[in-house]
Design a protein around this motif. Structure first.
Motif, mmCIF file in Angstrom:
data_model
loop_
_atom_site.group_PDB
_atom_site.id
_atom_site.type_symbol
_atom_site.label_atom_id
_atom_site.label_comp_id
_atom_site.label_asym_id
_atom_site.label_seq_id
_atom_site.Cartn_x
_atom_site.Cartn_y
_atom_site.Cartn_z
ATOM 1 N N ALA A 11 0.828 -1.209 0.000
ATOM 2 C CA ALA A 11 0.000 0.000 0.000
ATOM 3 C C ALA A 11 0.860 1.256 0.000
ATOM 4 O O ALA A 11 0.611 2.202 -0.762
ATOM 5 C CB ALA A 11 -0.935 -0.005 1.216
ATOM 6 N N ALA A 12 1.885 1.266 0.847
ATOM 7 C CA ALA A 12 2.765 2.437 0.912
ATOM 8 C C ALA A 12 3.532 2.615 -0.387
ATOM 9 O O ALA A 12 3.665 3.739 -0.900
ATOM 10 C CB ALA A 12 3.732 2.300 2.088
ATOM 11 N N GLY A 13 4.027 1.525 -0.945
ATOM 12 C CA GLY A 13 4.800 1.610 -2.170
ATOM 13 C C GLY A 13 3.998 2.148 -3.342
ATOM 14 O O GLY A 13 4.479 3.011 -4.094
ATOM 15 N N LEU A 14 2.770 1.671 -3.495
ATOM 16 C CA LEU A 14 1.940 2.136 -4.610
ATOM 17 C C LEU A 14 1.552 3.604 -4.434
ATOM 18 O O LEU A 14 1.528 4.374 -5.401
ATOM 19 C CB LEU A 14 0.693 1.261 -4.734
ATOM 20 N N GLN A 15 1.257 3.992 -3.210
ATOM 21 C CA GLN A 15 0.918 5.404 -2.983
ATOM 22 C C GLN A 15 2.139 6.298 -3.187
ATOM 23 O O GLN A 15 2.018 7.420 -3.697
ATOM 24 C CB GLN A 15 0.349 5.596 -1.575
ATOM 25 N N ALA A 139 -8.546 -0.320 -5.140
ATOM 26 C CA ALA A 139 -7.996 -1.558 -5.692
ATOM 27 C C ALA A 139 -7.295 -2.381 -4.603
ATOM 28 O O ALA A 139 -7.414 -3.609 -4.572
ATOM 29 C CB ALA A 139 -7.019 -1.238 -6.819
ATOM 30 N N LEU A 140 -6.573 -1.714 -3.713
ATOM 31 C CA LEU A 140 -5.904 -2.414 -2.614
ATOM 32 C C LEU A 140 -6.922 -3.075 -1.690
ATOM 33 O O LEU A 140 -6.739 -4.218 -1.252
ATOM 34 C CB LEU A 140 -5.035 -1.441 -1.827
ATOM 35 N N ALA A 141 -7.997 -2.354 -1.369
ATOM 36 C CA ALA A 141 -9.016 -2.905 -0.480
ATOM 37 C C ALA A 141 -9.776 -4.041 -1.150
ATOM 38 O O ALA A 141 -10.217 -4.979 -0.480
ATOM 39 C CB ALA A 141 -9.988 -1.804 -0.047
ATOM 40 N N VAL A 142 -9.941 -3.962 -2.455
ATOM 41 C CA VAL A 142 -10.576 -5.060 -3.184
ATOM 42 C C VAL A 142 -9.719 -6.317 -3.064
ATOM 43 O O VAL A 142 -10.237 -7.424 -2.928
ATOM 44 C CB VAL A 142 -10.770 -4.668 -4.670
ATOM 45 N N ARG A 143 -8.421 -6.130 -3.092
ATOM 46 C CA ARG A 143 -7.509 -7.284 -3.011
ATOM 47 C C ARG A 143 -7.360 -7.816 -1.597
ATOM 48 O O ARG A 143 -7.374 -9.021 -1.362
ATOM 49 C CB ARG A 143 -6.141 -6.890 -3.565
ATOM 50 N N ALA A 146 -10.947 -5.118 4.140
ATOM 51 C CA ALA A 146 -10.902 -3.993 5.076
ATOM 52 C C ALA A 146 -9.829 -4.242 6.135
ATOM 53 O O ALA A 146 -10.099 -4.280 7.344
ATOM 54 C CB ALA A 146 -12.267 -3.796 5.725
ATOM 55 N N ASP A 147 -8.616 -4.404 5.678
ATOM 56 C CA ASP A 147 -7.482 -4.658 6.556
ATOM 57 C C ASP A 147 -6.908 -3.316 7.010
ATOM 58 O O ASP A 147 -6.579 -2.474 6.163
ATOM 59 C CB ASP A 147 -6.414 -5.457 5.800
ATOM 60 N N PRO A 148 -6.784 -3.085 8.322
ATOM 61 C CA PRO A 148 -6.199 -1.820 8.790
ATOM 62 C C PRO A 148 -4.827 -1.552 8.189
ATOM 63 O O PRO A 148 -4.398 -0.401 8.097
ATOM 64 C CB PRO A 148 -6.109 -2.017 10.307
ATOM 65 N N ALA A 149 -4.145 -2.613 7.769
ATOM 66 C CA ALA A 149 -2.818 -2.438 7.180
ATOM 67 C C ALA A 149 -2.883 -1.620 5.893
ATOM 68 O O ALA A 149 -1.915 -0.927 5.553
ATOM 69 C CB ALA A 149 -2.179 -3.798 6.897
ATOM 70 N N VAL A 150 -3.998 -1.702 5.167
ATOM 71 C CA VAL A 150 -4.139 -0.893 3.955
ATOM 72 C C VAL A 150 -4.126 0.589 4.333
ATOM 73 O O VAL A 150 -3.415 1.394 3.725
ATOM 74 C CB VAL A 150 -5.444 -1.252 3.203
ATOM 75 N N TRP A 151 -4.909 0.948 5.350
ATOM 76 C CA TRP A 151 -4.964 2.345 5.788
ATOM 77 C C TRP A 151 -3.606 2.802 6.309
ATOM 78 O O TRP A 151 -3.139 3.889 5.978
ATOM 79 C CB TRP A 151 -6.021 2.509 6.880
ATOM 80 N N VAL A 152 -2.955 1.953 7.105
ATOM 81 C CA VAL A 152 -1.645 2.309 7.660
ATOM 82 C C VAL A 152 -0.641 2.534 6.538
ATOM 83 O O VAL A 152 0.125 3.510 6.546
ATOM 84 C CB VAL A 152 -1.149 1.212 8.620
ATOM 85 N N GLY A 153 -0.626 1.655 5.549
ATOM 86 C CA GLY A 153 0.306 1.796 4.448
ATOM 87 C C GLY A 153 0.060 3.043 3.623
ATOM 88 O O GLY A 153 1.007 3.766 3.273
ATOM 89 N N VAL A 154 -1.207 3.307 3.333
ATOM 90 C CA VAL A 154 -1.557 4.498 2.553
ATOM 91 C C VAL A 154 -1.127 5.763 3.289
ATOM 92 O O VAL A 154 -0.504 6.664 2.706
ATOM 93 C CB VAL A 154 -3.070 4.522 2.267
ATOM 94 N N MET A 155 -1.449 5.831 4.580
ATOM 95 C CA MET A 155 -1.105 7.027 5.342
ATOM 96 C C MET A 155 0.394 7.126 5.611
ATOM 97 O O MET A 155 0.939 8.227 5.715
ATOM 98 C CB MET A 155 -1.882 7.043 6.659
ATOM 99 N N ALA A 156 1.075 5.973 5.714
ATOM 100 C CA ALA A 156 2.524 5.988 5.925
ATOM 101 C C ALA A 156 3.234 6.604 4.738
ATOM 102 O O ALA A 156 4.353 7.133 4.875
ATOM 103 C CB ALA A 156 3.037 4.570 6.160
ATOM 104 N N ALA A 157 2.615 6.549 3.576
ATOM 105 C CA ALA A 157 3.185 7.211 2.399
ATOM 106 C C ALA A 157 2.730 8.663 2.319
ATOM 107 O O ALA A 157 3.531 9.561 2.046
ATOM 108 C CB ALA A 157 2.772 6.464 1.125
ATOM 109 N N PHE A 158 1.445 8.895 2.582
ATOM 110 C CA PHE A 158 0.882 10.227 2.360
ATOM 111 C C PHE A 158 1.445 11.284 3.315
ATOM 112 O O PHE A 158 1.830 12.375 2.881
ATOM 113 C CB PHE A 158 -0.642 10.189 2.504
#
Length: 209
Positions: A11-15, A139-143, A146-158
């Protein structure tokens, strides 16, 4: 099932690929010249974080309503759309006049001293609708669900990218080649899209993710 660290990293890498040169980062750079950069970063991060929660929940609900192959195909098409968005010339962008009008309205109703926070929150709350970063999160959440890791990764990049933009955008802008960043990001998203479609059509992934 993917591990927590793997999901955060993906998630972080893609963002991180999507954020450089993104419209929202230019908004942050502009606001940071008018307001306290810390409050600009805080407002933008809060709006982006709230949108991310909504995107993850919506995508997870859709994920449970359709067969796995359809979910993988949808994710693949989303990634391909983001890749094409980067590789093809931009069709249109919001005008500065529209953003300036919205900014003036936000300033008129903001508490004294919080104009920067409110301006960043308001512009991101409106400007993120239909943005590339939203498609990536969906797309990440579809894969991954609703894993909190998706949110953490997205915000860790943003958050760090936005902070760098707010405090050092002028200095870094001369060292970054936007065209190269767009090509690399577009190629990566196309690869993820092809991989997801391969999983939907042939039941196997081409990438070790």
């Amino acid at each position: 099932m993917a591990g927590w660290i793997e999901v955060v990293a993906v998630a972080a890498g893609l963002q991180l690929l999507a954020l450089p040169g993104e419209k929202g980062q230019f908004v942050v750079a502009g606001l940071a010249t008018r307001y306290d950069p810390w409050r600009v970063v805080a407002g933008a991060s809060l709006a982006f974080g709230c949108w991310t929660v909504v995107e993850i929940l919506v995508a997870d609900a859709l994920r449970g309503a359709f067969p796995e192959a359809a979910v993988s195909a949808t994710m693949g098409l989303l990634f391909l759309a983001v890749g094409a968005w980067y590789l093809l010339p931009a069709v249109s962008l919001p005008t500065a006049d529209r953003e300036e009008t919205l900014l003036s309205r936000i300033e008129g109703v903001s508490p004294p001293g919080y104009e920067g926070f409110a301006a960043a929150f308001g512009l991101f709350a409106v400007g993120e609708i239909g943005d590339k970063t939203q498609l990536i999160t969906i797309a990440l959440a579809v894969r991954y669900g609703a894993d909190p890791a998706v949110w953490v990764g997205v915000m860790a990049a943003f958050v760090p990218v936005t902070a760098v933009t707010a405090f050092a955008s002028a200095r870094l802008s001369d060292r970054i080649r936007p065209a190269l960043v767009r090509r690399v990001a577009g190629a990566v998203f196309v690869a993820f899209g092809v991989d997801a479609l391969a999983g939907a059509l042939f039941g196997r992934s081409l990438l070790p993710l």
